[in-house]
Design a protein around this motif. Sequence first.
Motif, PDB file in Angstrom:
ATOM      1  N   THR A  33      37.900  56.888 -41.577  1.00  0.00           N
ATOM      2  CA  THR A  33      36.882  57.655 -41.517  1.00  0.00           C
ATOM      3  C   THR A  33      35.946  58.589 -39.909  1.00  0.00           C
ATOM      4  O   THR A  33      35.980  59.071 -39.405  1.00  0.00           O
ATOM      5  N   LEU A  34      36.145  57.437 -38.782  1.00  0.00           N
ATOM      6  CA  LEU A  34      36.386  57.753 -37.697  1.00  0.00           C
ATOM      7  C   LEU A  34      37.370  58.771 -37.028  1.00  0.00           C
ATOM      8  O   LEU A  34      36.298  60.239 -36.260  1.00  0.00           O
ATOM      9  N   VAL A  35      38.354  57.959 -37.688  1.00  0.00           N
ATOM     10  CA  VAL A  35      39.415  59.692 -36.833  1.00  0.00           C
ATOM     11  C   VAL A  35      38.757  60.856 -37.230  1.00  0.00           C
ATOM     12  O   VAL A  35      38.957  62.019 -36.531  1.00  0.00           O
ATOM     13  N   GLN A  36      39.071  61.047 -38.671  1.00  0.00           N
ATOM     14  CA  GLN A  36      38.659  62.344 -39.391  1.00  0.00           C
ATOM     15  C   GLN A  36      37.318  62.828 -38.708  1.00  0.00           C
ATOM     16  O   GLN A  36      37.433  63.855 -38.358  1.00  0.00           O
ATOM     17  N   SER A  37      36.156  62.377 -38.250  1.00  0.00           N
ATOM     18  CA  SER A  37      35.164  62.610 -37.902  1.00  0.00           C
ATOM     19  C   SER A  37      35.535  63.619 -36.449  1.00  0.00           C
ATOM     20  O   SER A  37      35.014  64.562 -35.737  1.00  0.00           O
ATOM     21  N   MET A  38      36.334  62.457 -35.979  1.00  0.00           N
ATOM     22  CA  MET A  38      36.021  63.398 -34.377  1.00  0.00           C
ATOM     23  C   MET A  38      37.100  64.381 -33.994  1.00  0.00           C
ATOM     24  O   MET A  38      36.625  65.190 -33.616  1.00  0.00           O
ATOM     25  N   ALA A  39      38.475  64.234 -35.064  1.00  0.00           N
ATOM     26  CA  ALA A  39      39.193  65.259 -35.342  1.00  0.00           C
ATOM     27  C   ALA A  39      38.425  66.568 -35.570  1.00  0.00           C
ATOM     28  O   ALA A  39      38.262  67.829 -35.359  1.00  0.00           O
ATOM     29  N   VAL A  40      37.561  66.501 -36.575  1.00  0.00           N
ATOM     30  CA  VAL A  40      36.840  67.731 -36.624  1.00  0.00           C
ATOM     31  C   VAL A  40      35.518  67.944 -35.866  1.00  0.00           C
ATOM     32  O   VAL A  40      36.037  69.300 -35.885  1.00  0.00           O
ATOM     33  N   ALA A  41      35.439  67.075 -35.402  1.00  0.00           N
ATOM     34  CA  ALA A  41      34.770  67.891 -34.150  1.00  0.00           C
ATOM     35  C   ALA A  41      35.239  68.312 -33.219  1.00  0.00           C
ATOM     36  O   ALA A  41      34.420  69.117 -33.173  1.00  0.00           O
ATOM     37  N   ILE A  42      36.222  67.648 -32.637  1.00  0.00           N
ATOM     38  CA  ILE A  42      36.664  68.384 -31.525  1.00  0.00           C
ATOM     39  C   ILE A  42      37.406  69.988 -32.556  1.00  0.00           C
ATOM     40  O   ILE A  42      37.363  70.834 -31.521  1.00  0.00           O
ATOM     41  N   LEU A  43      37.996  69.504 -33.465  1.00  0.00           N
ATOM     42  CA  LEU A  43      38.482  71.110 -33.492  1.00  0.00           C
ATOM     43  C   LEU A  43      37.192  72.275 -33.962  1.00  0.00           C
ATOM     44  O   LEU A  43      37.201  73.568 -33.620  1.00  0.00           O
ATOM     45  N   ALA A  44      36.424  71.672 -34.817  1.00  0.00           N
ATOM     46  CA  ALA A  44      35.369  73.040 -35.123  1.00  0.00           C
ATOM     47  C   ALA A  44      34.326  73.546 -33.618  1.00  0.00           C
ATOM     48  O   ALA A  44      33.854  73.970 -33.463  1.00  0.00           O
ATOM     49  N   ALA A  45      33.828  72.296 -32.740  1.00  0.00           N
ATOM     50  CA  ALA A  45      33.446  72.685 -31.768  1.00  0.00           C
ATOM     51  C   ALA A  45      34.925  73.438 -30.322  1.00  0.00           C
ATOM     52  O   ALA A  45      34.057  72.907 -28.970  1.00  0.00           O
ATOM     53  N   ALA A  46      35.673  73.622 -30.572  1.00  0.00           N
ATOM     54  CA  ALA A  46      36.548  73.557 -29.644  1.00  0.00           C
ATOM     55  C   ALA A  46      36.120  74.824 -28.882  1.00  0.00           C
ATOM     56  O   ALA A  46      36.740  74.718 -26.931  1.00  0.00           O
ATOM     57  N   GLY A  47      35.559  75.632 -29.477  1.00  0.00           N
ATOM     58  CA  GLY A  47      35.264  77.192 -28.470  1.00  0.00           C
ATOM     59  C   GLY A  47      34.411  76.661 -27.665  1.00  0.00           C
ATOM     60  O   GLY A  47      33.598  77.657 -27.033  1.00  0.00           O
ATOM     61  N   ASP A  48      33.971  75.624 -27.049  1.00  0.00           N
ATOM     62  CA  ASP A  48      32.774  75.325 -26.555  1.00  0.00           C
ATOM     63  C   ASP A  48      31.317  75.769 -26.873  1.00  0.00           C
ATOM     64  O   ASP A  48      30.886  76.393 -25.790  1.00  0.00           O
ATOM     65  N   PRO A  49      30.658  75.248 -27.488  1.00  0.00           N
ATOM     66  CA  PRO A  49      29.546  75.760 -27.874  1.00  0.00           C
ATOM     67  C   PRO A  49      28.301  75.319 -26.806  1.00  0.00           C
ATOM     68  O   PRO A  49      28.516  73.766 -26.464  1.00  0.00           O
ATOM     69  N   LYS A  50      27.098  75.717 -26.687  1.00  0.00           N
ATOM     70  CA  LYS A  50      25.589  75.416 -26.011  1.00  0.00           C
ATOM     71  C   LYS A  50      25.403  74.059 -27.023  1.00  0.00           C
ATOM     72  O   LYS A  50      25.490  73.813 -27.788  1.00  0.00           O
ATOM     73  N   ARG A  51      25.204  73.047 -26.665  1.00  0.00           N
ATOM     74  CA  ARG A  51      24.991  72.131 -26.623  1.00  0.00           C
ATOM     75  C   ARG A  51      23.197  72.030 -26.172  1.00  0.00           C
ATOM     76  O   ARG A  51      22.850  72.528 -25.400  1.00  0.00           O
ATOM     77  N   LEU A  52      22.525  71.788 -27.266  1.00  0.00           N
ATOM     78  CA  LEU A  52      21.239  71.580 -27.186  1.00  0.00           C
ATOM     79  C   LEU A  52      20.401  70.051 -26.487  1.00  0.00           C
ATOM     80  O   LEU A  52      20.740  69.250 -26.983  1.00  0.00           O
TER      81      LEU A  52
END
Length: 121
Positions: free
Chosen positions: A49-68
């Motif tokens: 679960t930890l590895v999947q969560s981190m990997a998905v986050a890195i892939l999804a946020a790879a475009g360096d979106p703005k952070r609130l």
Amino acid sequence: MITAEQAAEYLDASLGVTLPSFIVQAAVEEVAPLEVAMVAAGYSATRCTLVQSMAVAILAAAGDPKRLQSQGAPSGASRSFKHSDKALSALRRSLAAQDTAGITTALIGPDPAAGTLLMVV
């Protein structure tokens, strides 16, 4: 495997990023096939679960979106955003520490923010 909803919650809570659901779903679908290798490598369900969560986050946020960064309301409405920080690099280091078998390495790739050393002799 984590769901797209869980991944979106993780992105929001850990990185302060909200992404379109189709981006999160695509990242989840990219990481899902790796679960078999994680189980074969002896990862516990919690580590998966930890590895999947981190990997998905890195892939999804790879475009360096703005952070609130902060948010106001009762109608003096205001929001401020942070555009760049080292959160994804830190997340990559955490993922590397959890993914001891290197199962996500090919999918995630190297950290583009990491310095490059060039030595000429």
